[in-house]
Write a protein that holds these residues in place. Structure first.
Motif, PDB file in Angstrom:
ATOM      1  N   LYS A   1      -2.342 -31.590 -22.844  1.00  0.00           N
ATOM      2  CA  LYS A   1      -3.603 -31.671 -23.584  1.00  0.00           C
ATOM      3  C   LYS A   1      -3.906 -33.111 -23.999  1.00  0.00           C
ATOM      4  O   LYS A   1      -5.046 -33.576 -23.898  1.00  0.00           O
ATOM      5  N   LEU A   2      -2.887 -33.815 -24.444  1.00  0.00           N
ATOM      6  CA  LEU A   2      -3.064 -35.197 -24.894  1.00  0.00           C
ATOM      7  C   LEU A   2      -3.651 -36.070 -23.796  1.00  0.00           C
ATOM      8  O   LEU A   2      -4.642 -36.773 -23.995  1.00  0.00           O
ATOM      9  N   PHE A   3      -3.022 -36.026 -22.620  1.00  0.00           N
ATOM     10  CA  PHE A   3      -3.480 -36.895 -21.540  1.00  0.00           C
ATOM     11  C   PHE A   3      -4.827 -36.452 -20.976  1.00  0.00           C
ATOM     12  O   PHE A   3      -5.661 -37.288 -20.612  1.00  0.00           O
ATOM     13  N   ASP A   4      -5.064 -35.138 -20.916  1.00  0.00           N
ATOM     14  CA  ASP A   4      -6.354 -34.676 -20.413  1.00  0.00           C
ATOM     15  C   ASP A   4      -7.497 -35.103 -21.325  1.00  0.00           C
ATOM     16  O   ASP A   4      -8.593 -35.400 -20.861  1.00  0.00           O
ATOM     17  N   ARG A   5      -7.240 -35.138 -22.635  1.00  0.00           N
ATOM     18  CA  ARG A   5      -8.312 -35.473 -23.578  1.00  0.00           C
ATOM     19  C   ARG A   5      -8.517 -36.971 -23.761  1.00  0.00           C
ATOM     20  O   ARG A   5      -9.567 -37.393 -24.245  1.00  0.00           O
ATOM     21  N   SER A   6      -7.518 -37.754 -23.383  1.00  0.00           N
ATOM     22  CA  SER A   6      -7.601 -39.184 -23.691  1.00  0.00           C
ATOM     23  C   SER A   6      -7.676 -40.092 -22.463  1.00  0.00           C
ATOM     24  O   SER A   6      -7.897 -41.284 -22.598  1.00  0.00           O
TER      25      SER A   6
ATOM     26  N   PRO B   1      -2.084 -24.346 -20.317  1.00  0.00           N
ATOM     27  CA  PRO B   1      -1.076 -25.114 -21.051  1.00  0.00           C
ATOM     28  C   PRO B   1       0.167 -25.388 -20.211  1.00  0.00           C
ATOM     29  O   PRO B   1       0.895 -26.343 -20.469  1.00  0.00           O
ATOM     30  N   GLN B   2       0.395 -24.557 -19.193  1.00  0.00           N
ATOM     31  CA  GLN B   2       1.565 -24.738 -18.334  1.00  0.00           C
ATOM     32  C   GLN B   2       1.318 -25.828 -17.295  1.00  0.00           C
ATOM     33  O   GLN B   2       0.180 -26.030 -16.835  1.00  0.00           O
TER      34      GLN B   2
ATOM     35  N   PRO C   1       8.175 -25.721 -24.712  1.00  0.00           N
ATOM     36  CA  PRO C   1       6.876 -25.380 -24.116  1.00  0.00           C
ATOM     37  C   PRO C   1       5.711 -25.929 -24.925  1.00  0.00           C
ATOM     38  O   PRO C   1       4.663 -26.258 -24.373  1.00  0.00           O
ATOM     39  N   HIS C   2       5.902 -26.056 -26.238  1.00  0.00           N
ATOM     40  CA  HIS C   2       4.837 -26.599 -27.090  1.00  0.00           C
ATOM     41  C   HIS C   2       4.649 -28.091 -26.829  1.00  0.00           C
ATOM     42  O   HIS C   2       3.513 -28.593 -26.779  1.00  0.00           O
TER      43      HIS C   2
ATOM     44  N   ASP D   1       4.989 -16.332 -21.666  1.00  0.00           N
ATOM     45  CA  ASP D   1       6.327 -16.410 -21.077  1.00  0.00           C
ATOM     46  C   ASP D   1       6.368 -17.247 -19.805  1.00  0.00           C
ATOM     47  O   ASP D   1       7.445 -17.570 -19.305  1.00  0.00           O
ATOM     48  N   ILE D   2       5.203 -17.609 -19.274  1.00  0.00           N
ATOM     49  CA  ILE D   2       5.153 -18.390 -18.029  1.00  0.00           C
ATOM     50  C   ILE D   2       5.261 -19.872 -18.362  1.00  0.00           C
ATOM     51  O   ILE D   2       4.493 -20.401 -19.151  1.00  0.00           O
ATOM     52  N   ARG D   3       6.224 -20.538 -17.722  1.00  0.00           N
ATOM     53  CA  ARG D   3       6.514 -21.937 -18.030  1.00  0.00           C
ATOM     54  C   ARG D   3       5.991 -22.908 -16.979  1.00  0.00           C
ATOM     55  O   ARG D   3       5.922 -24.111 -17.227  1.00  0.00           O
ATOM     56  N   ALA D   4       5.664 -22.411 -15.781  1.00  0.00           N
ATOM     57  CA  ALA D   4       5.145 -23.296 -14.732  1.00  0.00           C
ATOM     58  C   ALA D   4       4.388 -22.466 -13.709  1.00  0.00           C
ATOM     59  O   ALA D   4       4.671 -21.276 -13.515  1.00  0.00           O
TER      60      ALA D   4
END
Length: 252
Positions: A215-220, A102-103, A207-208, A47-50
């Motif tokens: 995740k995309l930017f951290d991995r690439s 993820p937030q 949120p997804h 439920d936490i968004r930020a």
């Protein structure tokens, strides 16, 4: 026990604050462990968004409290050993735990933001700072290098020349300069209000999608973090040993 780190929830936001104000939030090993624990608690809350990360008192953080930490050298050694399933040690995970969430994590900076404190702020996804904030990669003053994920985060935010300049000189820089080189997202008189406004804007999105973008930017983005952090540890260890040997010689 809080170990000088507070966690509060307000609606869809988590507020995390370094809470050792009388010491300008000088970091202890207990505080680093508590940061890791708190990040884990937040990560389990869908439920936490930020997350808004700040420091109580006159500064965000003056960095590692070296005297306090070195009061137990064996604990420092244990904290320096990486966990194989994470690829980070305690010092590194206290920062990188915020990248694992993820937030989006927004750092609200004022006063001093030095050393390990700066590396915690750099591990946030965004940084809002007051005009009178000061930043320093100050490890060189102690004959060391930044070893709390600073190499990974600096490489993603500023050019290598600026990263070397900040690291080799350990000079403090002001907020306008930090914003100009990309160390800070925005300089504003009310960084908390700016952080909350951004949190509202992001919360209006899926949120997804937000989690996937992070995740995309951290991995690439550039080199693998695991490789960078391993190099960071390998480079720091001889410096720590040298400092210990020099200290032992002085005592004799």
């Amino acid at each position: 026990m809080s170990h000088n780190v507070s966690l509060t929830f307000d609606g869809d936001r988590a507020y995390v604050a370094l809470d050792r104000p009388d010491k300008h939030n000088g970091l202890t090993l207990d505080m680093l462990r508590e940061l890791v624990r708190v990040a884990g608690v937040i990560g389990k809350r869908s439920d936490i968004r930020a997350v808004i990360l700040s420091g109580n008192g006159p500064s965000f953080s003056s960095g590692l409290d070296v005297a306090k930490a070195m009061g137990n050298p064996l604990d420092v050694v244990r904290s320096f050993v990486p966990l194989p399933w994470r690829g980070t040690n305690t010092f590194q995970e206290a920062c990188w735990a915020w990248r694992r969430l993820p937030q989006p994590v927004i750092a609200v900076v004022h006063g001093r933001c030095y050393g390990g404190g700066l590396q915690i702020a750099l591990a946030a996804d965004f940084r809002f700072a007051t005009p009178d904030s000061e930043f320093s990669v100050m490890e060189a003053k102690h004959g060391l290098i930044p070893d709390m994920t600073g190499a990974a985060t600096l490489s993603r935010l500023v050019g290598i020349d600026k990263a070397l300049l900040l690291t080799m000189t350990a000079d403090p820089v002001d907020a306008p300069y930090a914003e100009r080189i990309g160390l800070v997202t925005e300089v504003t008189a009310d960084p908390l209000a700016a952080a909350e406004k951004l949190a509202d804007r992001i919360a209006a999105r899926s949120p997804h999608a937000v989690a996937s973008a992070k995740k995309l930017f951290d991995r690439s983005w550039q080199a693998s973090v695991r490789r960078t952090l391993a190099v960071e540890r390998a480079t720091q260890l001889p410096l720590i040993i040298r400092q210990a040997l020099d200290s032992d010689k002085k005592q004799k």
